[in-house]
Enzyme design. Structure first.
Site, PDB file in Angstrom:
ATOM      1  N   CYS A  34      90.176  40.622  67.207  1.00 58.64           N
ATOM      2  CA  CYS A  34      91.602  40.360  67.345  1.00 58.64           C
ATOM      3  C   CYS A  34      91.865  39.763  68.702  1.00 58.64           C
ATOM      4  O   CYS A  34      91.002  39.762  69.572  1.00 58.64           O
ATOM      5  CB  CYS A  34      92.390  41.659  67.220  1.00 58.64           C
ATOM      6  SG  CYS A  34      91.897  42.795  68.530  1.00 58.64           S
ATOM      7  N   CYS A  37      91.151  41.643  71.939  1.00 59.21           N
ATOM      8  CA  CYS A  37      89.779  41.770  72.416  1.00 59.21           C
ATOM      9  C   CYS A  37      89.577  40.869  73.624  1.00 59.21           C
ATOM     10  O   CYS A  37      88.829  41.187  74.544  1.00 59.21           O
ATOM     11  CB  CYS A  37      88.787  41.373  71.334  1.00 59.21           C
ATOM     12  SG  CYS A  37      88.851  42.409  69.876  1.00 59.21           S
ATOM     13  N   CYS A 102      48.492  27.325  86.948  1.00 57.71           N
ATOM     14  CA  CYS A 102      48.749  28.016  88.201  1.00 57.71           C
ATOM     15  C   CYS A 102      50.204  28.362  88.315  1.00 57.71           C
ATOM     16  O   CYS A 102      51.015  28.016  87.479  1.00 57.71           O
ATOM     17  CB  CYS A 102      48.375  27.105  89.362  1.00 57.71           C
ATOM     18  SG  CYS A 102      49.322  25.595  89.239  1.00 57.71           S
ATOM     19  N   CYS A 105      52.808  25.609  88.120  1.00 56.93           N
ATOM     20  CA  CYS A 105      53.103  25.127  86.768  1.00 56.93           C
ATOM     21  C   CYS A 105      54.208  25.985  86.166  1.00 56.93           C
ATOM     22  O   CYS A 105      55.130  25.493  85.521  1.00 56.93           O
ATOM     23  CB  CYS A 105      51.875  25.256  85.859  1.00 56.93           C
ATOM     24  SG  CYS A 105      50.423  24.406  86.449  1.00 56.93           S
ATOM     25  N   ASP A 518      67.267  64.102  40.783  1.00 57.47           N
ATOM     26  CA  ASP A 518      68.592  63.825  40.282  1.00 57.47           C
ATOM     27  C   ASP A 518      68.419  63.147  38.937  1.00 57.47           C
ATOM     28  O   ASP A 518      67.538  62.322  38.766  1.00 57.47           O
ATOM     29  CB  ASP A 518      69.290  62.882  41.276  1.00 57.47           C
ATOM     30  CG  ASP A 518      70.778  62.895  41.081  1.00 57.47           C
ATOM     31  OD1 ASP A 518      71.393  61.854  41.296  1.00 57.47           O
ATOM     32  OD2 ASP A 518      71.304  63.953  40.705  1.00 57.47           O
ATOM     33  N   ASP A 717      69.244  58.517  44.547  1.00 59.11           N
ATOM     34  CA  ASP A 717      69.352  57.083  44.827  1.00 59.11           C
ATOM     35  C   ASP A 717      70.040  56.781  46.134  1.00 59.11           C
ATOM     36  O   ASP A 717      70.445  55.682  46.395  1.00 59.11           O
ATOM     37  CB  ASP A 717      70.023  56.345  43.677  1.00 59.11           C
ATOM     38  CG  ASP A 717      71.437  56.855  43.451  1.00 59.11           C
ATOM     39  OD1 ASP A 717      71.996  56.553  42.398  1.00 59.11           O
ATOM     40  OD2 ASP A 717      71.959  57.575  44.314  1.00 59.11           O
ATOM     41  N   ASP A 721      73.805  60.730  47.477  1.00 60.38           N
ATOM     42  CA  ASP A 721      73.051  61.962  47.683  1.00 60.38           C
ATOM     43  C   ASP A 721      72.743  62.259  49.133  1.00 60.38           C
ATOM     44  O   ASP A 721      71.899  63.088  49.414  1.00 60.38           O
ATOM     45  CB  ASP A 721      71.733  61.886  46.907  1.00 60.38           C
ATOM     46  CG  ASP A 721      71.989  61.652  45.439  1.00 60.38           C
ATOM     47  OD1 ASP A 721      71.255  60.853  44.836  1.00 60.38           O
ATOM     48  OD2 ASP A 721      72.926  62.259  44.915  1.00 60.38           O
TER      49      ASP A 721
END
Lengths: 834, 123
Positions: A34, A37, A102, A105, A518, A717, A721
């Protein structure tokens, strides 16, 4: 309007002093929901010393920040944004860079990258030949980054951290082998010189000449200590700095002492009584050779333990074909962004997770879900990264890429699990803390006792006692015992579609005696269908179904879909109900087309006063067939009973038989009525049924079982649960592919079959057995051999331990543990393929 | 006579070993706080430097590990009490974020338990 020029390049430090040391950058912000923010972020940024201006634009989701690079770095700015709860949409990549020789580099490449548009940070490492780059994907891409590096004069390649690790492992192995060879070669002459009696040329040598040879041996053993044994001494020093002692300390001390003593004895024989001079240079070089060899073998054996992860990672694709700006281009898989349209041709590996938008095909998902039959995919279907497309072609929109794909999360989970600990390790861990210092104390004690109480030559026996003790002790095996077995066990489980969260889960799973299943969705497929409609009175079937379907329109009940589907097949279009009410544990009621309808179980019928008459008997018959009867009443009068049946999963019967064969009690739990539940239980072979359990009571039922003294696993599942899964000793979530709640459970079975439970339990049992074998071995080895090395058997039977044998034993100890753990790889998992 | 010297020296050595490795105090490092987050940079080479970290409870703690070696011993760091572990590829900075709620002492170590560190959480 004057547009201020936004200076994009050099979004990092390393900016030239031209702008009086101030740079303005543009950062894409993620997570702004929003307009307010923006105020939060602006305030946070403004408080940083060195930032002169920070403006956020909500519409374009960008932050414009002016800052002085000498006072604050981009990294800090990014962290502040992150800590405020938002994020900068930057990408990270590691590129391999070749031909860097080296430090200058490194500087060149880093400066080139940091000065390149859109690069937030670049860190180049010479040792690993790579550059870690953080960049804004809106401003640059991998191709430009590579071009930048190439224009600095170096070649590049995409770095996979996996291959970097493998490279370093290969390097380490080669280094170990080299060190072994040097030590082994030098050992040969040293051994010859140390045992002159056995060698023709040396047998008859004069003492003085022999001494010269021994001095020579002292000298050539030095490279063994310094080169082959370098890791031990360096490691001992490093540990010492941390006020700790480890295996390196022991080997360094042991071999170091042996060498020092022998050198002093050879150079200054006057200091030692009579003819007690025996050089032990052979101990120094042979022990170092053996221990280094042991480390090499151990490394190789360990390499095999990560096979499972390597296999999983091999499932990932490397490239993807996407449509960008209207063109089809092949890009590296790391570059695919969420929202990209991806093209998949026949035979292609699907690169990332997404939703099919055009075309259709069959996809082989067996590597993830175990479904041997290819899954048909059409518009709107999910596709999973890592699976293989068969013969069709399609386009899909990428929804999850990189670390968020299902495959990446699985890999991460397996890696984390492999790094976890199991409760059984606690003892070994506590012991290891004190182990090495304790060994040092024993070594010194051994020296003292030999010197004070032992026979001549005292000083030699004392030294031998101490050195042998130091060398034979193996702290590594204590630390290796559990993690190695766990790693392989978890990897093996993952190969079979079983994701185990951590070592603790394996340990508890191995001790399970009860599994609670289950019913709906676990034992049954979870797709109930309308099977029967029985009428009494004047009603007709069509009406009954029509009223039932109307009520079920708004019901979230799992059986609702069955009734709605039943309506569809009868070409019934149900109207909308009024006054709809759901009564938990009973059913639903409402007004449909003017009639008051109630739909539910016996309890509901009793409540509204509907007399069931013959319907009751009919419902019993239906229930005995394993169907769920649902009564319907119209205006208070019983009108009929509808039967809904949820077919069993194919392998449920086999799986339950298998579990019972493992000695596990199987319990069914369901909200369904008792009669139906019992009928189904009988069919699958379950003896104990907990029926008519409200969803919120499932966890309580699990607890009741635990109070019986059982170790209980709950299999469900995942979605509904969660409390029961958390309550159980081991919570197992079962499902197919990516729709399983991986986070909620201790063990996740991605292949939706119940056979996975048995596999999970047997793998856990086998793994724990292996762990116990290793732990026993580790403890036994040390408690038996250390005292013997120190000389405890001498007063009884005159037995001492040869220090070279001690070295061999110690070297082999770790290899043995790792090899024993590797035996797990050959475990045959029942009920699965391979 | 020589036996007494040896015995005395030996006993002293034992005492020193016990003191040095088991009891001596390690130098502790207090986590620096920036924007509400405690941060510590830890170098991993032959051990964890620093290996004794003091942090406050209730504030998020960010540990930035950089492993500067290739020996396979330290390739993973495990925070058992927080159920967190992280892979440390060589020469890369890896961030481990924790939220220590309860004050106490928490060990962390490499996967094999040979290299150790301690996290002390205070109020």
């Amino acid at each position: 309007m004057i547009k201020q020029q936004v200076i994009i390049p050099s979004a990092t430090t390393g900016v030239s002093g031209e702008n009086k040391g101030e740079v303005r950058i543009e950062l894409p912000i993620a997570g702004m929901t929003c307009a307010s923010c923006t105020a939060t972020i602006e305030k946070a940024l403004a408080s940083i010393n060195g930032i002169s201006q920070a403006n956020l634009n909500f519409a374009s989701k960008k932050a414009f920040v002016s800052y002085a690079p000498t006072r604050v770095r981009v990294g800090r700015i990014l962290r502040v944004i992150k800590d405020s709860g938002y994020d900068v949409s930057s990408e990270k990549v590691t590129l391999k860079i070749r031909e860097m020789t080296c430090a200058s580099c490194v500087r060149k490449v880093e400066d080139a990258l940091k000065g390149s548009p859109g690069v937030i940070g670049a860190e180049v490492n010479l040792g690993s030949e790579s550059a870690a780059i953080e960049y804004l994907s809106s401003m640059t891409d991998l191709k430009s980054l590579k071009k930048t590096i190439e224009s600095a004069g170096y070649k590049t390649g995409i770095e996979e951290s996996q291959s970097r690790e493998e490279d370093s492992k290969v390097r380490e192995y080669r280094s170990l082998l080299r060190r072994f060879m040097v030590a082994a070669i030098i050992s040969l002459p040293v051994i010859a010189v140390s045992y002159p009696k056995f060698f023709p040329g040396l047998k008859d040598m004069e003492m003085d000449t022999l001494r010269l040879l021994w001095i020579g041996a002292s000298i050539i053993t030095v490279p063994v200590l310094i080169y082959s044994g370098s890791s031990f001494f360096k490691g001992a020093v490093a540990a010492f700095r941390h006020r700790a002692a480890d295996m390196n300390t022991l080997i360094a001390l042991g071999t170091g002492m042996a060498w020092l003593f022998s050198t002093v004895a050879v150079l200054f024989p006057e200091l030692f009584p009579e003819n007690t001079i025996e050089p032990y240079f052979d101990v120094v070089s042979v022990v170092i050779a053996l221990v280094v060899l042991g480390q090499a073998l151990e490394l190789r054996a360990k390499g095999r333990t990560s096979e499972a992860i390597k296999k999983l990672m091999g499932l990932q694709a490397r490239t993807a074909r996407v449509i960008r700006k209207g063109n089809e281009i092949d890009i590296a898989i790391e570059e695919v962004l969420v929202g990209d349209k991806v093209i998949v041709r026949p035979g292609d590996k699907i690169p990332v997770d997404g939703v099919l938008v055009e075309g259709r095909s069959n996809v082989d998902e067996s590597m993830l879900t175990g479904e041997s039959l290819p899954a048909e995919k059409q518009e709107g279907d999910e596709v999973i990264g890592g699976t293989i497309n068969n013969t069709g072609a399609f386009k899909f929109k990428a929804t999850k890429v990189g670390k968020d794909t299902a495959l990446a999360m699985i890999i991460k989970m397996v890696q984390e699990a492999q790094g976890s600990k199991a409760p059984i390790q606690k003892l070994a861990d506590t012991v290891s803390g004190y182990f090495v210092p304790a060994v040092m104390v024993i070594a010194v004690t051994s020296f003292i006792l030999w010197y004070d109480l032992g026979p001549e030559p005292r000083i030699i026996l004392a030294l031998l006692g101490a050195v042998t003790t130091l060398i034979v002790a193996s702290p590594c095996v204590l630390g290796l015992a559990t993690p190695t077995s766990l790693m392989i066990g978890i990897g093996k489980a993952a190969e079979n579609g079983i994701l185990i969260r951590n070592g603790e889960a394996i340990q508890v799973a191995s001790a399970l005696d009860t599994v609670v299943l289950d019913k709906t969705g676990t034992i049954t497929i979870g797709k109930p269908a309308l099977t029967d409609v029985i009428i009494i009175g004047e009603g007709n079937e069509k009406d009954v179904v029509r009223f039932a379907a109307a009520l079920e329109k708004n019901s979230g009940h799992p059986l609702a879909e069955a009734i709605l589907q039943g309506a569809r097949t009868r070409d019934i279009v149900p109207s909308d109900p009024e006054d709809f009410k759901a009564i938990p544990g009973h059913g639903v009621e409402g007004i449909v087309d003017g009639y008051r309808i109630t739909l539910g179980n016996r309890k509901l019928m009793d409540r509204v006063g509907a007399d069931l008459g013959d319907l009751e008997k009919d419902s019993h018959t239906l229930a005995d067939e394993g169907k769920t009867p649902i009564f319907i009443s119209i205006d208070g009068k019983a009108a009929g009973v509808i039967a809904v049946s949820d077919p069993l999963k194919e392998d449920s019967i086999e799986a339950i038989k298998g579990l019972k064969g493992l000695g596990v009690d199987v319990v069914m739990i369901t909200g369904d009525n008792r009669r139906t539940a019992k009928a189904i239980a009988k069919r699958v072979g379950i003896d104990r049924v907990l029926a008519e359990v409200l969803p919120e009571d499932k966890a309580r039922e699990v607890q009741k079982l635990q109070l019986e003294g059982r170790k209980v696993a709950f299999v469900g599942d995942g979605i509904n649960d969660a409390p029961a899964l958390a309550r159980a000793d081991v919570g197992m979530a079962i499902g197919t592919g990516t729709d399983v709640a991986i986070e909620a459970s201790d063990i996740t079975l991605i292949k939706g079959s119940l056979l996975g439970i048995q596999a999970a339990i047997s793998i856990s049992k086998a793994t724990m057995k292996n762990v116990r074998e290793n732990l026993f071995g580790a403890f036994f080895y040390n408690t038996a051999l250390i005292p013997v090395a120190a000389g405890i058997l001498y007063p009884l039977w005159g037995i001492t331990m040869n220090p070279i044998l001690a070295g061999a034993a110690m070297a082999m100890s770790s290899v043995t543990v790792v090899s024993n753990a590797n035996r797990l790889r050959f475990l045959k998992v029942t009920g699965r393929d391979g | 006579m020589d036996k007494t010297i040896v015995t005395a020296a030996g006993v002293l050595t034992i005492g020193w070993v016990i003191w040095f490795f088991l009891f001596s105090k390690k130098k502790e490092y207090r986590a620096a706080v920036s924007s509400g987050v405690q941060e510590v940079i830890i170098k991993v080479k032959g051990g964890y430097t620093p290996d004794l970290i003091v942090a406050k409870a209730g504030k998020p703690l960010r540990l930035l590990f950089t492993r500067e070696e290739e020996a396979s011993c330290t390739e993973m760091v495990v925070f058992e009490a927080f159920n967190k572990s992280a892979k440390l590829p060589p020469y890369e900075e890896v961030t481990v974020e924790l939220l220590p709620e309860k004050p106490g002492e928490y060990d962390f170590s490499c996967q094999m338990g040979m290299i150790r560190g301690k996290l002390i959480v205070e109020e």
